[in-house]
Design a protein around this motif. Sequence first.
Motif, PDB file in Angstrom:
ATOM      1  N   ASP A   1       0.795  -1.341   0.109  1.00 37.95           N
ATOM      2  CA  ASP A   1      -0.023  -0.065   0.048  1.00 37.95           C
ATOM      3  C   ASP A   1       0.743   1.203   0.339  1.00 37.95           C
ATOM      4  O   ASP A   1       0.223   2.349   0.200  1.00 37.95           O
ATOM      5  CB  ASP A   1      -0.837   0.076   1.027  1.00 37.95           C
ATOM      6  CG  ASP A   1      -0.225   0.068   2.497  1.00 37.95           C
ATOM      7  OD1 ASP A   1       0.917   0.281   2.608  1.00 37.95           O
ATOM      8  OD2 ASP A   1      -1.186   0.061   3.483  1.00 37.95           O
ATOM      9  N   GLY A   2       2.052   1.153  -0.348  1.00 31.98           N
ATOM     10  CA  GLY A   2       3.160   2.080  -0.156  1.00 31.98           C
ATOM     11  C   GLY A   2       3.780   2.579   1.125  1.00 31.98           C
ATOM     12  O   GLY A   2       4.868   3.159   1.131  1.00 31.98           O
ATOM     13  N   THR A   3       3.087   1.697   2.130  1.00 35.40           N
ATOM     14  CA  THR A   3       3.849   2.002   3.583  1.00 35.40           C
ATOM     15  C   THR A   3       4.327   0.537   4.137  1.00 35.40           C
ATOM     16  O   THR A   3       4.994   0.320   4.771  1.00 35.40           O
ATOM     17  CB  THR A   3       2.844   2.663   4.479  1.00 35.40           C
ATOM     18  OG1 THR A   3       2.625   3.800   3.808  1.00 35.40           O
ATOM     19  CG2 THR A   3       3.590   2.862   5.997  1.00 35.40           C
ATOM     20  N   ALA A   4       3.030  -0.387   3.923  1.00 33.36           N
ATOM     21  CA  ALA A   4       3.193  -1.637   4.373  1.00 33.36           C
ATOM     22  C   ALA A   4       2.876  -2.601   3.535  1.00 33.36           C
ATOM     23  O   ALA A   4       2.071  -2.493   2.659  1.00 33.36           O
ATOM     24  CB  ALA A   4       1.929  -1.660   5.559  1.00 33.36           C
ATOM     25  N   LEU A   5       3.401  -3.908   3.750  1.00 31.62           N
ATOM     26  CA  LEU A   5       3.419  -4.966   3.086  1.00 31.62           C
ATOM     27  C   LEU A   5       2.008  -5.841   3.680  1.00 31.62           C
ATOM     28  O   LEU A   5       2.437  -6.225   4.911  1.00 31.62           O
ATOM     29  CB  LEU A   5       4.400  -5.701   2.947  1.00 31.62           C
ATOM     30  CG  LEU A   5       4.667  -7.010   1.937  1.00 31.62           C
ATOM     31  CD1 LEU A   5       4.752  -6.273   0.575  1.00 31.62           C
ATOM     32  CD2 LEU A   5       5.834  -7.834   2.083  1.00 31.62           C
ATOM     33  N   TRP A   6       1.088  -6.344   2.918  1.00 26.47           N
ATOM     34  CA  TRP A   6      -0.023  -7.117   3.385  1.00 26.47           C
ATOM     35  C   TRP A   6       0.000  -8.394   3.053  1.00 26.47           C
ATOM     36  O   TRP A   6       0.036  -8.541   2.030  1.00 26.47           O
ATOM     37  CB  TRP A   6      -1.335  -6.436   3.171  1.00 26.47           C
ATOM     38  CG  TRP A   6      -1.539  -4.832   3.900  1.00 26.47           C
ATOM     39  CD1 TRP A   6      -1.081  -3.703   3.490  1.00 26.47           C
ATOM     40  CD2 TRP A   6      -2.030  -4.628   4.948  1.00 26.47           C
ATOM     41  NE1 TRP A   6      -1.318  -2.977   4.251  1.00 26.47           N
ATOM     42  CE2 TRP A   6      -2.081  -3.418   5.200  1.00 26.47           C
ATOM     43  CE3 TRP A   6      -2.803  -5.580   6.112  1.00 26.47           C
ATOM     44  CZ2 TRP A   6      -2.579  -2.676   6.450  1.00 26.47           C
ATOM     45  CZ3 TRP A   6      -3.413  -5.136   7.056  1.00 26.47           C
ATOM     46  CH2 TRP A   6      -3.444  -3.558   7.344  1.00 26.47           C
ATOM     47  N   LEU A   7       0.238  -9.500   3.796  1.00 27.43           N
ATOM     48  CA  LEU A   7       0.042 -10.803   3.565  1.00 27.43           C
ATOM     49  C   LEU A   7      -1.156 -11.450   4.074  1.00 27.43           C
ATOM     50  O   LEU A   7      -1.673 -11.247   4.996  1.00 27.43           O
ATOM     51  CB  LEU A   7       1.372 -11.605   4.392  1.00 27.43           C
ATOM     52  CG  LEU A   7       2.716 -10.763   4.206  1.00 27.43           C
ATOM     53  CD1 LEU A   7       3.642 -11.029   5.219  1.00 27.43           C
ATOM     54  CD2 LEU A   7       3.254 -11.052   2.608  1.00 27.43           C
ATOM     55  N   TYR A   8      -1.836 -12.294   3.051  1.00 26.17           N
ATOM     56  CA  TYR A   8      -3.034 -13.153   3.607  1.00 26.17           C
ATOM     57  C   TYR A   8      -2.576 -14.540   3.676  1.00 26.17           C
ATOM     58  O   TYR A   8      -2.409 -15.155   2.808  1.00 26.17           O
ATOM     59  CB  TYR A   8      -3.757 -12.780   2.248  1.00 26.17           C
ATOM     60  CG  TYR A   8      -5.353 -13.103   2.618  1.00 26.17           C
ATOM     61  CD1 TYR A   8      -6.115 -12.395   3.741  1.00 26.17           C
ATOM     62  CD2 TYR A   8      -6.150 -13.979   1.722  1.00 26.17           C
ATOM     63  CE1 TYR A   8      -7.154 -12.647   3.786  1.00 26.17           C
ATOM     64  CE2 TYR A   8      -7.465 -14.081   1.767  1.00 26.17           C
ATOM     65  CZ  TYR A   8      -8.081 -13.397   2.978  1.00 26.17           C
ATOM     66  OH  TYR A   8      -9.567 -13.743   3.173  1.00 26.17           O
ATOM     67  N   SER A   9      -2.510 -14.849   4.950  1.00 26.93           N
ATOM     68  CA  SER A   9      -1.846 -16.305   5.432  1.00 26.93           C
ATOM     69  C   SER A   9      -2.866 -17.260   5.881  1.00 26.93           C
ATOM     70  O   SER A   9      -3.947 -16.607   6.441  1.00 26.93           O
ATOM     71  CB  SER A   9      -0.854 -16.023   6.146  1.00 26.93           C
ATOM     72  OG  SER A   9      -0.307 -17.131   6.645  1.00 26.93           O
ATOM     73  N   ILE A  10      -2.775 -18.418   5.522  1.00 24.39           N
ATOM     74  CA  ILE A  10      -3.605 -19.449   6.202  1.00 24.39           C
ATOM     75  C   ILE A  10      -3.366 -19.217   7.625  1.00 24.39           C
ATOM     76  O   ILE A  10      -2.237 -19.443   8.067  1.00 24.39           O
ATOM     77  CB  ILE A  10      -3.310 -20.859   5.645  1.00 24.39           C
ATOM     78  CG1 ILE A  10      -3.866 -20.851   4.043  1.00 24.39           C
ATOM     79  CG2 ILE A  10      -4.104 -21.862   6.237  1.00 24.39           C
ATOM     80  CD1 ILE A  10      -3.667 -22.200   3.643  1.00 24.39           C
TER      81      ILE A  10
END
Length: 154
Positions: free
Chosen positions: A49-58
């Motif tokens: 998002d320009g500031t943070a990395l978003w991870l969609y994890s099980i």
Amino acid sequence: MTDTQRRGRRIRLTPAELDAFLAAQRTCRVATVGGDGAPHVGALWFAWDGTALWLYSITRSKRWAQLRKDPRISVLVDDGHEYGELRGAELTGRAEFVGEAPRHGDPCPELAAPERLFAGKYFGMTEMPHDGRHAWLRLTPESVVSWDFRKIPG
């Protein structure tokens, strides 16, 4: 200062290049630390998002369990086939758990932007589909190391 250090500065991604690179790439490798100190690495999809990395994890994954005990995380995003094409970024810091786990879609204003980015990037949708098996991790990097070997002269 050594030649290697100077070269490192020359081939580093600028902030704009880093944003464009992370927005365009599809897969990252996520490293966590187990209770015995052994590393665990796995591939994941992500949104930047320009500031943070978003991870969609099980939520039933080894990664999730390890991050619950030790939130230290390192994420590698890279690209290129030939040596002169290699580029990438390593982001390190601490994972934060955001929203319900597992995610069923309950309203969470903090997840509106990353879910919109993720749904568009991977599913071609405007709204995030939820499967009740995944949940969100946020990495706001404490350190970023980047490189672009395409910047190496001749």
